[in-house]
Design a protein around this motif. Sequence first.
Motif, short mmCIF file in Angstrom:
data_model
loop_
_atom_site.label_atom_id
_atom_site.label_comp_id
_atom_site.label_asym_id
_atom_site.label_seq_id
_atom_site.Cartn_x
_atom_site.Cartn_y
_atom_site.Cartn_z
N ASN A 230 1.06 -1.60 0.07
CA ASN A 230 0.38 -0.25 -0.03
C ASN A 230 1.06 1.19 -0.17
N GLY A 231 2.12 1.03 -0.37
CA GLY A 231 2.67 2.41 -0.50
C GLY A 231 3.49 2.71 0.48
N TYR A 232 3.64 1.76 1.87
CA TYR A 232 4.88 3.11 2.72
C TYR A 232 5.58 2.40 3.07
N VAL A 233 6.67 2.77 3.08
CA VAL A 233 8.34 1.70 4.20
C VAL A 233 7.57 0.86 5.64
N SER A 234 8.02 -0.43 5.40
CA SER A 234 7.33 -1.19 6.79
C SER A 234 8.55 -0.76 7.63
N LEU A 235 8.50 -0.62 9.12
CA LEU A 235 9.57 -0.93 9.74
C LEU A 235 8.89 -2.46 10.56
N VAL A 236 9.85 -3.51 10.81
CA VAL A 236 9.45 -4.61 11.97
C VAL A 236 10.42 -3.82 12.93
N PRO A 237 9.92 -4.47 14.21
CA PRO A 237 10.97 -4.62 15.03
C PRO A 237 11.36 -5.80 15.09
N VAL A 238 12.30 -6.63 15.36
CA VAL A 238 12.88 -8.05 15.62
C VAL A 238 13.64 -8.50 16.66
N MET A 239 12.90 -9.53 17.08
CA MET A 239 13.93 -9.33 18.03
C MET A 239 14.19 -11.04 18.11
N PHE A 240 15.90 -11.40 18.85
CA PHE A 240 16.18 -12.19 18.78
C PHE A 240 16.24 -13.57 20.03
N ASP A 241 15.72 -13.28 20.77
CA ASP A 241 14.66 -14.15 22.06
C ASP A 241 14.05 -14.95 20.86
N LEU A 242 14.35 -16.45 21.07
CA LEU A 242 13.00 -16.79 19.88
C LEU A 242 11.62 -17.90 20.51
N THR A 243 12.44 -17.60 21.85
CA THR A 243 11.26 -18.26 23.24
C THR A 243 9.83 -17.56 22.10
N ALA A 244 9.13 -18.74 22.18
CA ALA A 244 8.17 -18.72 22.43
C ALA A 244 7.41 -18.66 23.83
N HIS A 245 7.62 -17.55 24.31
CA HIS A 245 6.45 -17.22 25.72
C HIS A 245 5.20 -18.20 26.20
N HIS A 246 5.05 -17.81 25.34
CA HIS A 246 3.33 -18.03 25.65
C HIS A 246 2.91 -19.28 25.17
N ALA A 247 3.80 -20.78 24.65
CA ALA A 247 3.50 -21.98 24.43
C ALA A 247 3.96 -22.45 25.94
N ILE A 248 4.92 -21.68 26.55
CA ILE A 248 5.01 -22.46 27.87
C ILE A 248 4.73 -23.29 29.24
N GLN A 249 2.97 -22.42 29.20
CA GLN A 249 2.79 -22.80 29.99
C GLN A 249 1.63 -23.69 29.24
N LYS A 250 1.37 -24.10 27.95
CA LYS A 250 0.84 -25.75 27.22
C LYS A 250 1.90 -26.49 27.22
N LEU A 251 3.49 -26.28 27.45
CA LEU A 251 3.44 -27.02 27.18
C LEU A 251 4.27 -28.04 27.94
N ASN A 252 4.09 -27.41 29.79
CA ASN A 252 4.28 -27.76 30.73
C ASN A 252 2.54 -28.59 31.15
N SER A 253 1.97 -28.44 30.39
CA SER A 253 0.32 -28.83 30.89
C SER A 253 0.68 -30.59 29.79
N LEU A 254 1.82 -30.63 29.11
CA LEU A 254 2.18 -31.77 28.07
C LEU A 254 2.27 -32.91 28.86
N GLY A 255 3.07 -33.17 30.29
CA GLY A 255 3.13 -33.94 30.89
C GLY A 255 4.76 -34.24 30.67
N PHE A 256 5.59 -33.80 29.96
CA PHE A 256 6.96 -34.72 29.56
C PHE A 256 7.30 -35.38 30.45
N ASN A 257 7.24 -35.35 31.50
CA ASN A 257 8.80 -35.86 32.65
C ASN A 257 7.47 -37.62 33.24
N GLU A 258 6.59 -37.07 32.74
CA GLU A 258 5.38 -38.62 33.04
C GLU A 258 6.48 -39.98 32.35
N LYS A 259 6.51 -41.25 33.77
CA LYS A 259 7.02 -41.99 33.07
C LYS A 259 6.40 -43.29 32.28
#
Lengths: 259, 259
Positions: A230-259
């Motif tokens: 649409n004719g604009y200059v785009s400016l995206v802030p980019v980060m290098f902490d790649l952690t998907a922080h929003h996914a940590i709780q979900k992953l904790n609920s999956l029980g990776f440490n179960e026998k």
Amino acid sequence: MKDRPLILVTNDDGITAPGLRALIEVMNELGDVFVVAPDSPQSGTGHAITSNATIYCTAITIDEGDQIEYSSSGTPVDCVKLAVNEILNRKPDICVSGINHGSNSSINVIYSGTMSAAVEAGIEGIPAIGFSLLDYDWEANFEATKKYVKKITQKVLDHGLPEGVVLNVNFPKLKEKDIKGIRICRQAKAYWEEDFDKRTNPNGKQYYWLSGKFVNKDKGQDTDEWALANGYVSLVPVMFDLTAHHAIQKLNSLGFNEK
Amino acid sequence: MKDRPLILVTNDDGITAPGLRALIEVMNELGDVFVVAPDSPQSGTGHAITSNATIYCTAITIDEGDQIEYSSSGTPVDCVKLAVNEILNRKPDICVSGINHGSNSSINVIYSGTMSAAVEAGIEGIPAIGFSLLDYDWEANFEATKKYVKKITQKVLDHGLPEGVVLNVNFPKLKEKDIKGIRICRQAKAYWEEDFDKRTNPNGKQYYWLSGKFVNKDKGQDTDEWALANGYVSLVPVMFDLTAHHAIQKLNSLGFNEK
């Protein structure tokens, strides 16, 4: 001298690329310019580093500008590491990378040597910006970008950037009068659909060329793709902490440490 | 056949690497295994792609296992693209990459060919996991990792992963009995302090070797570095939307469009 910022310049298209020469020209107006750039094109090099081979880095003069320049056999990320840790005797005030011949919007940020150089500078604690023009042509015209490159760089010199953030700036292929301004965006959720070109070499062995088409199904008006279309200059802030922080709780609920 | 998952396996240490062979062995217990891996070591290759050169990819037999294998001259990311878009006739149910010889914890995720392959699979919509052992030795012992590799892969096969997320799994260099379990972590804010080794070649020309030391000033107990130092397997959800969403408001306040 002391009041002029020290500006590190690099790219991934190589030290003779017109996009780099345009960037140097603008930066010479803003500060003392130090260039360390690859001696040959390195597009699509991503965040590659040279850990199992030697790296050459040699002082060179390309044009009559005030900048000091080095040409290196390394990747764009190597160039930043060499400049900051070996060649310069003080930390640059800013690192600018580009101007890339071709888009680094959306998912292209992840494949881009130009953006990876900016990210590496960010990791080293240096405010950093990658610039790209949506024109892959070696003879691309960078005139329309210069006003914006200067303004954005000056803004970052004046205000710095949030910790852990670098900027990914893309320019539409338009005349200056047709560019509507700058928009702060998010990375569009787009991707490449590969279509390998399979061929046979003169010895009868098969090989491939990577090709593909860019697919954007993200209809958001807050994306870099929307801004550029649409004719604009785009400016995206980019980060290098790649952690998907929003996914940590979900992953904790999956029980990776179960026998 | 139809009920067995299709598992794509790759790495960055090359197709003969013991870490890859260990990963294939475990995957053969879980599904139909298809390997496309680099024909030579590609550590530190990041998210590089081969856009200006040919890519070879040839069927090969390395051992007696049930897997089908291809060796490619491409990067780890090329290998994933080739497998998914050219060689396989259906989308893999999962992609696993590694087991890397050496750590890909913290900021190393960004330089790693192993993790970039997993990220590429994620971009292509395939659940993906990168595995790495904190032992750079070619003769590293992967026995202690196998139970965890199998468990984590099975968990992802059963539950999938959140959209836009892949897993970065690192193993401490410990005997199985000494590993305390799995911890879901964030990427530690650590980095490399480079120390280039400057030498002179027989023709009198200077060159460099990249070296450096890893510096972790992040004292958080929720990081991958903490988990690994304390005897846990670290599991970090990694994303490829690099947008620093938290920085958008701040950047909007800086007035980039002012005259």
